[in-house]
Structures are given as structure tokens and as C-alpha cells.
Design an enzyme around this catalytic site. Structure first.
Site, PDB file in Angstrom:
ATOM      1  N   CYS A  54       0.836  -1.210   0.000  1.00 25.48           N
ATOM      2  CA  CYS A  54       0.000   0.000   0.000  1.00 25.48           C
ATOM      3  C   CYS A  54       0.872   1.262   0.000  1.00 25.48           C
ATOM      4  O   CYS A  54       1.652   1.473   0.939  1.00 25.48           O
ATOM      5  CB  CYS A  54      -0.917   0.001   1.221  1.00 25.48           C
ATOM      6  SG  CYS A  54      -1.875   1.521   1.377  1.00 25.48           S
TER       7      CYS A  54
ATOM      8  N   LYS B 183     -10.338  -8.641   5.450  1.00 25.22           N
ATOM      9  CA  LYS B 183      -9.995  -7.961   6.701  1.00 25.22           C
ATOM     10  C   LYS B 183     -10.447  -8.732   7.944  1.00 25.22           C
ATOM     11  O   LYS B 183     -11.537  -9.315   7.952  1.00 25.22           O
ATOM     12  CB  LYS B 183     -10.637  -6.566   6.719  1.00 25.22           C
ATOM     13  CG  LYS B 183     -10.151  -5.649   5.620  1.00 25.22           C
ATOM     14  CD  LYS B 183     -11.006  -4.401   5.538  1.00 25.22           C
ATOM     15  CE  LYS B 183     -10.655  -3.594   4.290  1.00 25.22           C
ATOM     16  NZ  LYS B 183     -11.597  -2.484   4.073  1.00 25.22           N
TER      17      LYS B 183
ATOM     18  N   VAL C  63      -5.594   1.313   5.660  1.00 28.09           N
ATOM     19  CA  VAL C  63      -4.303   1.549   6.306  1.00 28.09           C
ATOM     20  C   VAL C  63      -3.671   2.782   5.657  1.00 28.09           C
ATOM     21  O   VAL C  63      -4.043   3.137   4.538  1.00 28.09           O
ATOM     22  CB  VAL C  63      -3.367   0.315   6.147  1.00 28.09           C
ATOM     23  CG1 VAL C  63      -3.925  -0.864   6.905  1.00 28.09           C
ATOM     24  CG2 VAL C  63      -3.126  -0.047   4.685  1.00 28.09           C
TER      25      VAL C  63
ATOM     26  N   GLU D 105      -5.342   7.783   8.498  1.00 25.14           N
ATOM     27  CA  GLU D 105      -5.181   8.624   7.307  1.00 25.14           C
ATOM     28  C   GLU D 105      -3.711   9.029   7.196  1.00 25.14           C
ATOM     29  O   GLU D 105      -3.135   9.614   8.123  1.00 25.14           O
ATOM     30  CB  GLU D 105      -6.079   9.860   7.311  1.00 25.14           C
ATOM     31  CG  GLU D 105      -7.533   9.556   7.010  1.00 25.14           C
ATOM     32  CD  GLU D 105      -7.740   9.024   5.577  1.00 25.14           C
ATOM     33  OE1 GLU D 105      -7.739   9.810   4.624  1.00 25.14           O
ATOM     34  OE2 GLU D 105      -7.898   7.805   5.454  1.00 25.14           O
TER      35      GLU D 105
END
Length: 239
Positions: free
Chosen positions: A31, A58, A71, A84
Site C-alpha cells: 500500500c 480484513k 491503512v 489517514e
């Protein structure tokens, strides 16, 4: 738990207390938003525990930690939760000693924030290329749109070695994750038309923090292939 540990998924037990003297980051190895936070943790030398979460499968408890289901998420020893990516990065920079990544001068800090707002359009256009690839569409139009946004962004980049001046700062780590993934998004060749940004990428590749967290192009490709198939195993590709 090391950053290379397999991800927790549905049915996984809730992690125990955050280790003493550490902060916990809930992440996902591929990510780019989570990589922002991991870069800041590394740059500031903050002791931390990484827990990878499978975003396609999840754990049931994850939404209690992360209301948005995304995430990165930080969890302190006190059980405080911050999420965030821009918020987590600013929190880490303010809450921990050592090198400050955000400029002290309010105007310089505002300039970096404004540059990031412009960069968000580059990110959006990059994902459109990826989604077109996923659906089997022709990539000519979305690639052209990405090129347009990238060149617009380059016009706003200062004539310094890094995006915020002569040394690496917060804005560099906030932008870098997407440039590390240019090949995965099938737009790396477009960087050749953005000389200033190409030079910046070369400089960032020499940064010790970037080097420490660098993921191989083979792993990105393997992740992308499984992700486009909707296969939850993508999160643990290469482990």
C-alpha cells in the site's frame, strides 16, 4: 512483528497490547499510503511494531481500530488510534523528537501541503490507468491523461534537488511511494518526458530511508497480478 510478516485476515485474533516503548502501525506491504507512514517511522528512527492487514479479507476487529477500513493506522501504548496517511505522518513528526520532516516556517509548510494537493491529481490519474488495465481496456487514453497531470505537477516542482529544498523532507516521503510503483502502474516510460522529476527520482533512490523500504519490481508485479484477479493472497506475495 517484522514488516515482512504475513498479513492478518478474517478469523485472526486481535493483537495484544502495543509493546512498551513502541508505537504500532497497521499496514499492508504494497500500500503506497501505508508506505508514507513507514517512511516517516524509518526516517525518524521511531521504535515501532508493524502489523500487516489483508485489505481484501480484513479481520473482523479491524474496523474497530480503523473506522474507514484502510491503512495506515497508528496505535499508541495508551490505545490512542490515528489514521489517514497525512495525519499519521504529521502526528509522528510532531510527537517524536529528532529530525523534523515538516518545515518549521508556516509558509514553507503550506507550500508543501499545496504541492501535495496538486499531486493528488497525479495519483488519481495513475489509478485510472491501473483500473483500465484491470478491466482489459485500452491504456492509450488513461496514459495520456496521466502524462498530462504528471507534466502539470512537474511545472510546480521547485528547481532544487528535492521537492522541498536541498534535503529530503516530508513532501518527498509523501510523494515517493507512487514513483516507486511507476512500473507496476505501466507508466514508467512517461517519466522520461519529465526531466526534473526523473532527476528527483534518481536522488531519492540514494536516500537511505527509501533504500531500506524498497520493494522489488518483481514483487510489485506479482502483487498486481493477484490483486487484479481479486485474490486475497496478493497481500502476502513474495513471503
Amino acid at each position: 512483528m517484522p514488516a515482512s510478516a504475513k498479513s492478518l485476515q478474517k478469523g485472526s485474533a486481535v493483537p495484544g497490547p502495543v509493546p512498551t516503548g513502541h508505537i504500532r502501525v497497521y499496514s499492508m506491504r504494497f500500500c503506497p499510503f501505508a508506505q508514507r507512514t513507514r517512511l516517516v517511522l524509518e526516517a525518524k528512527g521511531i521504535k515501532h511494531e508493524t502489523i500487516n492487514v489483508n485489505l481484501l479479507n480484513k479481520p473482523e476487529w479491524f474496523l474497530e481500530k480503523a473506522p474507514l477500513g484502510l491503512v495506515p493506522v497508528l496505535e499508541t501504548e495508551k490505545g490512542q488510534v490515528i489514521y489517514e496517511s497525512p495525519v499519521t505522518c504529521d502526528y509522528l513528526d510532531e510527537a517524536y523528537p529528532g529530525k523534523k520532516l515538516n518545515p518549521v516556517d508556516p509558509y514553507e509548510k503550506a507550500k508543501q501541503k499545496m504541492l501535495l494537493e496538486h499531486f493528488s491529481k497525479v495519483v488519481a490519474s495513475m489509478y485510472k490507468v491501473f483500473m483500465a488495465r484491470k478491466s482489459g481496456e485500452d491504456l492509450v487514453a488513461p496514459k495520456a491523461a496521466f502524462k498530462e497531470q504528471l507534466l502539470k505537477f512537474e511545472q510546480l516542482v521547485p528547481d532544487t534537488q528535492f521537492l522541498g529544498g536541498d534535503s529530503v523532507s516530508m513532501v518527498d516521503y509523501m510523494v515517493w511511494p507512487w514513483f516507486e510503483r511507476l512500473a507496476m502502474f505501466r507508466v514508467k516510460e512517461i517519466l522520461n518526458e519529465a526531466a526534473k522529476l526523473k532527476k528527483w527520482v534518481e536522488a531519492m533512490m540514494q536516500d537511505s530511508v527509501v533504500k531500506a523500504l524498497l520493494t522489488s519490481s518483481e514483487n510489485y508485479e506479482g502483487f498486481a497480478k493477484l490483486y487484479m484477479e481479486g485474490n486475497p493472497e496478493c497481500a502476502d506475495f513474495g513471503l
